[in-house]
Design an enzyme around this catalytic site. Structure first.
Site, mmCIF file in Angstrom:
data_model
loop_
_atom_site.group_PDB
_atom_site.id
_atom_site.type_symbol
_atom_site.label_atom_id
_atom_site.label_comp_id
_atom_site.label_asym_id
_atom_site.label_seq_id
_atom_site.Cartn_x
_atom_site.Cartn_y
_atom_site.Cartn_z
ATOM 1 N N LYS A 181 -10.524 7.436 161.154
ATOM 2 C CA LYS A 181 -11.777 8.121 161.484
ATOM 3 C C LYS A 181 -12.625 7.108 162.261
ATOM 4 O O LYS A 181 -13.269 6.241 161.682
ATOM 5 C CB LYS A 181 -12.451 8.533 160.178
ATOM 6 C CG LYS A 181 -13.573 9.541 160.260
ATOM 7 C CD LYS A 181 -14.577 9.328 161.315
ATOM 8 C CE LYS A 181 -15.990 9.192 160.848
ATOM 9 N NZ LYS A 181 -16.885 9.059 162.021
ATOM 10 N N CYS A 289 -21.143 -7.953 163.597
ATOM 11 C CA CYS A 289 -21.405 -8.237 162.181
ATOM 12 C C CYS A 289 -21.499 -9.731 161.900
ATOM 13 O O CYS A 289 -22.157 -10.138 160.954
ATOM 14 C CB CYS A 289 -20.322 -7.606 161.322
ATOM 15 S SG CYS A 289 -18.681 -8.052 161.889
HETATM 16 P P1 NDP Z 1 -21.870 3.011 159.729
HETATM 17 O O1 NDP Z 1 -21.744 2.368 158.431
HETATM 18 O O2 NDP Z 1 -22.946 3.996 159.951
HETATM 19 O O3 NDP Z 1 -20.526 3.756 160.171
HETATM 20 C C1 NDP Z 1 -19.248 3.182 160.059
HETATM 21 C C2 NDP Z 1 -18.230 4.301 160.040
HETATM 22 O O4 NDP Z 1 -18.379 5.042 158.825
HETATM 23 C C3 NDP Z 1 -18.382 5.317 161.169
HETATM 24 O O5 NDP Z 1 -17.122 5.810 161.544
HETATM 25 C C4 NDP Z 1 -19.196 6.401 160.499
HETATM 26 O O6 NDP Z 1 -19.100 7.644 161.143
HETATM 27 C C5 NDP Z 1 -18.577 6.422 159.125
HETATM 28 N N1 NDP Z 1 -19.401 7.017 158.075
HETATM 29 C C6 NDP Z 1 -20.715 7.365 158.131
HETATM 30 N N2 NDP Z 1 -21.104 7.898 156.936
HETATM 31 C C7 NDP Z 1 -20.012 7.870 156.122
HETATM 32 C C8 NDP Z 1 -19.776 8.248 154.765
HETATM 33 N N3 NDP Z 1 -20.747 8.778 154.005
HETATM 34 N N4 NDP Z 1 -18.538 8.077 154.252
HETATM 35 C C9 NDP Z 1 -17.552 7.518 154.993
HETATM 36 N N5 NDP Z 1 -17.722 7.139 156.290
HETATM 37 C C10 NDP Z 1 -18.930 7.303 156.849
HETATM 38 O O7 NDP Z 1 -21.935 1.803 160.740
HETATM 39 P P2 NDP Z 1 -22.084 1.841 162.287
HETATM 40 O O8 NDP Z 1 -21.001 2.615 162.883
HETATM 41 O O9 NDP Z 1 -23.480 2.245 162.604
HETATM 42 O O10 NDP Z 1 -21.838 0.263 162.624
HETATM 43 C C11 NDP Z 1 -22.795 -0.711 162.510
HETATM 44 C C12 NDP Z 1 -22.735 -1.384 161.164
HETATM 45 O O11 NDP Z 1 -21.411 -1.802 160.848
HETATM 46 C C13 NDP Z 1 -23.569 -2.621 161.121
HETATM 47 O O12 NDP Z 1 -24.388 -2.615 160.001
HETATM 48 C C14 NDP Z 1 -22.568 -3.773 161.038
HETATM 49 O O13 NDP Z 1 -23.011 -4.879 160.334
HETATM 50 C C15 NDP Z 1 -21.416 -3.154 160.383
HETATM 51 N N6 NDP Z 1 -20.196 -3.801 160.845
HETATM 52 C C16 NDP Z 1 -19.530 -4.641 160.005
HETATM 53 C C17 NDP Z 1 -18.423 -5.315 160.436
HETATM 54 C C18 NDP Z 1 -17.661 -6.221 159.543
HETATM 55 O O14 NDP Z 1 -16.575 -6.661 159.910
HETATM 56 N N7 NDP Z 1 -18.143 -6.531 158.375
HETATM 57 C C19 NDP Z 1 -17.922 -5.155 161.796
HETATM 58 C C20 NDP Z 1 -18.684 -4.248 162.567
HETATM 59 C C21 NDP Z 1 -19.770 -3.601 162.091
HETATM 60 P P3 NDP Z 1 -20.146 8.037 162.273
HETATM 61 O O15 NDP Z 1 -20.264 6.886 163.222
HETATM 62 O O16 NDP Z 1 -19.535 9.192 162.924
HETATM 63 O O17 NDP Z 1 -21.425 8.307 161.545
#
Ligand code: NDP
Length: 499
Positions: A181, A289
């Site tokens: 996803k 991140c």
């Molecule tokens: P989100 O946490 O909003 O989304 C991550 C993924 O989860 C997306 O595919 C999103 O879908 C999906 N998602 C949203 N809601 C749910 C849910 N309730 N249950 C399961 N999946 C869900 O993050 P972002 O996409 O906005 O990315 C930015 C964030 O990710 C930052 O805070 C960053 O720090 C973190 N990050 C961490 C990394 C790491 O390696 N630790 C690497 C990269 C980013 P959709 O986008 O369609 O809402």
């Protein structure tokens, strides 16, 4: 990017190796630099998730993938890596256009993804369990390493291809079947990889992709037919995944937020430290991140260091993602630009001092996109919100320290623990600080580096589990203990006559 002559891409879900039409309408993606419509993605619903999970479950329970030799799985992964390499420009363009990352960085992301896929192929080939022959002459123990089953891979928008490549090839190498996803904002490269994987000989049903919003990820995490969730995203959403996956006690691997510090001592190689701090702060537009969002600099060199850092920041080129000259592209969307601005405004209200940047860019070339300039905020303390929370933009906060103890206390004084970098030529300082830092990765005199062999992951609220390396492969496996007796069994009960 997003030129009006380019056709709009339309992507469906991929289930059982075939395009599957949308369950619930479609999601439009507009390029964050031009505002033009570049892609339309299917939007999944509960039925789509159910179909994808069933396909993956059947492929795992009955299909050839988990049962074939590691050598055969490795061959498919190597073929996938070769096609990704062949389609390098195309894949990079999709990620740049949808995520806003500069094209040079998108190309580097494809190269890293190819290397990860090749590394996973090597692990597929060499994977093995353990045997124990020191249990006495009558016993042999086998510890077999088996694929965990159906893995749901949920990825964010900031590194669409690269973060997929940190999960997918390792899951496949282990023999898992998957449902991916991707973020609803940046799904194209994931669907393209699924297409390439099938061309490379991946059996149908092994890799399924469901497009759509967060509810799709939520349904995957809740599904009884899923054995493991590997999630990268924000700490807030990670919490929802923990809740959703509680039923059925699924295995979780969570890569969440971060708030890395670049710790610069006064004996650091000055030019290297400047270059590293700059890179860590603004690479991928700061939407990273492990971004070095907090500069901790020793007070003895702080003024000189900041003067030169600001001079370099002001030379960075902000612009369209397609231009090879661009250093910083647009932020992901308008709401995110506002969020970054509100963090900066909040910092100024709390007493931070702006050294450069601090307001969205406007004018020709900027008005149609979400452009934010490289920004430095001085005089930030550990009580400031910008010190504690992820900004996820090209913003570096500056806090001065006197000695190593204070540097470590400041670096560790946040809820995250993903990565930190230490800049010093003194080996004692480097190692003492590295050992005291509470983060999954510590870089010494380098930053945001990595290699397929090196595991990556977090501690504290940055999550748990590891990606890449042997550890990343093992996340997708389960151990099974097989104990074998070869001699006669000594009766446990004497079985005398009952009184
Ligand atoms: P989100 O946490 O909003 O989304 C991550 C993924 O989860 C997306 O595919 C999103 O879908 C999906 N998602 C949203 N809601 C749910 C849910 N309730 N249950 C399961 N999946 C869900 O993050 P972002 O996409 O906005 O990315 C930015 C964030 O990710 C930052 O805070 C960053 O720090 C973190 N990050 C961490 C990394 C790491 O390696 N630790 C690497 C990269 C980013 P959709 O986008 O369609 O809402």
């Amino acid at each position: 990017m997003g030129s009006s002559s380019a056709p709009v891409r339309r992507y469906h879900h991929v289930i059982n190796g075939a395009d599957h039409p949308s369950g619930a309408g479609s999601i439009a993606r507009h390029a964050p630099d031009t505002g033009e419509l570049v892609a339309e993605f299917a939007s999944g619903d509960a039925d789509t998730v159910e179909r994808a999970v069933t396909a993956a479950r059947t492929a795992f329970d009955e299909g050839p993938w988990p049962r074939m030799t590691g050598a055969d799985r490795a061959a498919v992964l190597r073929a996938l890596a070769a096609s990704m390499e062949r389609d390098r420009d195309h894949l990079a363009r999709l990620d740049a256009e949808e995520s806003g990352k500069p094209i040079r960085q998108a190309l580097a992301n494809v190269d890293a993804s190819v290397a990860l896929t090749q590394h996973a192929a090597a692990l597929a080939l060499s994977a093995h369990g353990d045997s124990h022959t020191n249990l006495g002459s009558d016993f042999t123990g086998l510890v077999t390493r088996e694929p965990i089953g159906v893995a749901a891979l949920i990825t964010p928008w900031n590194f669409p291809l690269l973060l997929l490549a940190q999960k997918l090839p390792y899951a496949l190498a282990a023999g898992c079947t998957v449902v991916v996803k991707p973020s609803e904002l940046t799904a194209s490269s994931t669907v393209e990889v699924a297409r390439l994987a099938h061309e490379a000989g991946l059996p149908t049903g092994v890799l399924n992709v469901v497009l759509g919003a967060g509810s799709v990820g939520q349904a995957l995490a809740e599904s009884d037919a899923v054995d493991m969730v590997s999630f990268t995203g924000s700490t807030a959403t990670g919490g929802k995944v923990i809740e959703a996956s509680r039923h059925g006690a699924k295995k979780l691997s969570l890569e969440l937020g971060g708030k890395a510090a670049s710790i610069v001592f006064d004996d650091a190689e000055f030019e290297d430290a400047l270059d590293g701090v700059l890179f860590a702060g603004v690479f991928n537009n700061g939407e990273c991140c492990v971004a070095g969002a907090r500069l901790l600099v020793q007070d003895t060199i702080a003024d000189r260091f900041l003067e030169q850092l600001v001079a370099r920041m002001e030379k960075l080129r902000v612009g369209a993602t397609t231009s090879p000259a661009t250093d910083i592209g647009p932020l992901i969307h308008a709401e995110h630009l506002q969020k970054v601005q509100s963090y900066v405004d909040g910092a100024l209200a709390q007493g931070a001092k702006p050294l450069t940047g601090g307001a969205p860019l406007t004018g020709p070339g900027f008005d149609d996109g979400h452009f934010y300039p490289p920004t430095v905020l001085d005089a930030v303390t550990e009580t400031h919100t910008v010190f504690q929370e992820e900004i996820f933009g090209p913003v570096i906060t500056v806090t001065r320290f006197q000695d190593a103890n204070e540097a470590v206390r400041l670096a560790n004084g946040v809820r995250y623990g993903l990565g930190n970098s230490v800049w010093t030529k003194n080996i004692d300082t480097a190692l003492t600080v590295a050992r005291a830092l509470r983060s999954g990765t510590v870089w010494i005199n380098t930053t945001i580096d990595g290699a397929p062999q090196l595991p990556s992951g977090g501690v504290k609220e940055s999550g748990y589990g590891r990606e890449m390396g042997q550890a990343g492969f093992e996340e997708f496996t389960e151990l099974k203990t097989v104990q074998i007796r070869s001699g006669r069994r000594t009766p446990f009960f004497s079985l005398g006559e009952r009184p």
